[in-house]
Design a protein around this motif. Sequence first.
Motif, mmCIF file in Angstrom:
data_model
loop_
_atom_site.group_PDB
_atom_site.id
_atom_site.type_symbol
_atom_site.label_atom_id
_atom_site.label_comp_id
_atom_site.label_asym_id
_atom_site.label_seq_id
_atom_site.Cartn_x
_atom_site.Cartn_y
_atom_site.Cartn_z
ATOM 1 N N MET A 124 0.805 -1.290 -0.013
ATOM 2 C CA MET A 124 -0.039 0.053 0.188
ATOM 3 C C MET A 124 1.004 1.400 -0.040
ATOM 4 S SD MET A 124 -2.833 -1.224 -0.297
ATOM 5 C CE MET A 124 -3.781 0.185 -0.246
ATOM 6 N N LEU A 125 0.604 2.252 -1.000
ATOM 7 C CA LEU A 125 1.313 3.393 -0.969
ATOM 8 C C LEU A 125 0.666 4.623 -0.359
ATOM 9 C CD1 LEU A 125 2.266 2.803 -4.578
ATOM 10 C CD2 LEU A 125 3.621 2.036 -2.640
ATOM 11 N N GLY A 179 3.603 1.918 7.771
ATOM 12 C CA GLY A 179 4.770 0.984 7.373
ATOM 13 C C GLY A 179 6.060 1.619 7.314
ATOM 14 N N VAL A 180 6.003 2.892 6.919
ATOM 15 C CA VAL A 180 7.305 3.446 6.867
ATOM 16 C C VAL A 180 7.877 3.925 8.214
ATOM 17 C CG1 VAL A 180 8.539 5.495 5.794
ATOM 18 C CG2 VAL A 180 6.676 4.455 4.500
ATOM 19 N N PRO A 181 9.213 3.486 8.555
ATOM 20 C CA PRO A 181 9.728 3.900 9.729
ATOM 21 C C PRO A 181 9.967 5.587 10.002
ATOM 22 C CG PRO A 181 10.966 2.071 8.762
ATOM 23 C CD PRO A 181 10.094 2.698 7.801
ATOM 24 N N SER A 267 2.493 10.157 9.818
ATOM 25 C CA SER A 267 1.958 8.858 9.397
ATOM 26 C C SER A 267 0.557 8.492 8.965
ATOM 27 C CB SER A 267 2.564 7.664 10.154
ATOM 28 O OG SER A 267 3.814 7.771 10.396
ATOM 29 N N ILE A 268 0.117 8.066 7.695
ATOM 30 C CA ILE A 268 -1.299 8.173 7.677
ATOM 31 C C ILE A 268 -1.545 6.561 7.211
ATOM 32 C CG2 ILE A 268 -1.495 10.534 6.927
ATOM 33 C CD1 ILE A 268 -1.986 9.775 4.075
ATOM 34 N N SER A 269 -2.974 6.277 7.514
ATOM 35 C CA SER A 269 -3.394 4.952 7.257
ATOM 36 C C SER A 269 -3.523 5.146 5.601
ATOM 37 C CB SER A 269 -4.425 4.586 7.968
ATOM 38 O OG SER A 269 -5.576 5.633 7.636
ATOM 39 N N VAL A 417 -2.645 2.496 10.920
ATOM 40 C CA VAL A 417 -1.391 3.131 10.661
ATOM 41 C C VAL A 417 -0.559 2.596 11.677
ATOM 42 C CG1 VAL A 417 -2.183 5.086 11.904
ATOM 43 C CG2 VAL A 417 -0.515 5.313 10.203
ATOM 44 N N ARG A 418 0.848 2.160 11.085
ATOM 45 C CA ARG A 418 1.825 1.477 11.947
ATOM 46 C C ARG A 418 3.059 1.948 11.720
ATOM 47 N NH1 ARG A 418 4.892 -3.154 11.617
ATOM 48 N NH2 ARG A 418 4.958 -4.482 13.390
#
Length: 425
Positions: A124-125, A179-181, A267-269, A417-418
């Motif tokens: 997912m982008l 997912g992006v640290p 960060s966004i979902s 969102v992680r």
Amino acid sequence: MLKANDPSLHSWIQISPDSDFQIQNLPFGVFQAADRDPRVGVAIGDYVLDVYVLTQHRLFDMLDLEDPTVFHRHYLNDFMALGRTIWRQVRDRISELLLNDNPEIRDNRALMNECLLKQRDVQMLLPVKVPNYTDFYSSLEHATNIGSMFRDPNNALLPNWKHLPVGYHGRASSIVPSGVPIRRPKGQMKPADAPAPIFGPTQQLDFELEVAFITGQPTKLGTSLTPEEAEEYIFGLVLFNDWSARDIQAWEYVPLGPFLGKNFGSSISPWVVTLDALEPFRVAGPVQDPRVLPYLEFSGDKNFDITLEVTLQAPDQPQEALICRSNFRHMYWNMNQQLAHHTVNGCNIEIGDVYASGTISGPTPDSYGSMLELTWRGTKPLSLPGGASRKFLQDGDIITMRGFAQRNGLRIGFGEVRAEILPSF
């Protein structure tokens, strides 16, 4: 209410009752897979529906869609630009195709295999190209907590807070998908016992639990929107983590407000849940007293009953721990008022703009939407399973936010969102 929201609808796809992505939801996102480049998808159960493939098989021919390649793009912006009528036509048509009594895809095995991919098999982008980002400060409980913590508890709110939705313009370029640290930021800080500021990695890294709305239509410079017009311009909502470095923020924010303590990452979902999907979950917001000025007045229910959760997984722990449970319905200032206030001076909005709610805190300590509040500025450390504790976030910690609306057998979820915190360079 749209037919697509009917709780009695069922799909020929097997969907778990606790899935965020029932047939009544159908959120939009952008994905890529090993065998295909980035394009628009819709979440349904454990699957991603490739919307571009549907256009290639002429399943949207009956819609007022002039250019099907809007679904073969890296972002949702070109699709959103088509307007609310097309948004609804596309969502309703997808709902129709997925209904259990519709054979168009169900009975075509080759098409089914082409247009449905397992979510676990795709990446997912970022769903939209973000021209501008605004962050509000619209939770009464959060603002009261912060004012009590740093100022006078008897005068926690600044004089303007109940008269307008306070906000600031943030950094669009550092918004990243789930997912992006997030790299621990560095900057200037001034410890209370230090005679001068020091430089180094933040020691007070924090999350902020927020929901953001995304505009899908533009306005012209010099024009403004009313609260009643606002929803024609809002495409949908995402979960939003507004990462914050509290010690950097505290030293820099006077006199012009947030800067390096905020702009290192948000960060966004990946799935954008439409307002149409959330229609059954409208609720009244808090009573606004004193009465707002006429340009902020609205009618009807403009808040949404969305349960929000935050978990923290420490690097030495096998499981995540629930540290916050709040609700979007607590917002004092609603999205309609936020957008009306944003444009009242003639500020133009653009397709893909992101507008975050500000930290969403509820009335009880377990509903506070930041570490700053949960640990009360570090004076009451959180106890985690296994004996660990936290005042603020440490390297290797993973913060996950989830959200869902649920009522009368209907569940509309956002996914998650992680992000993991990486050490500073």
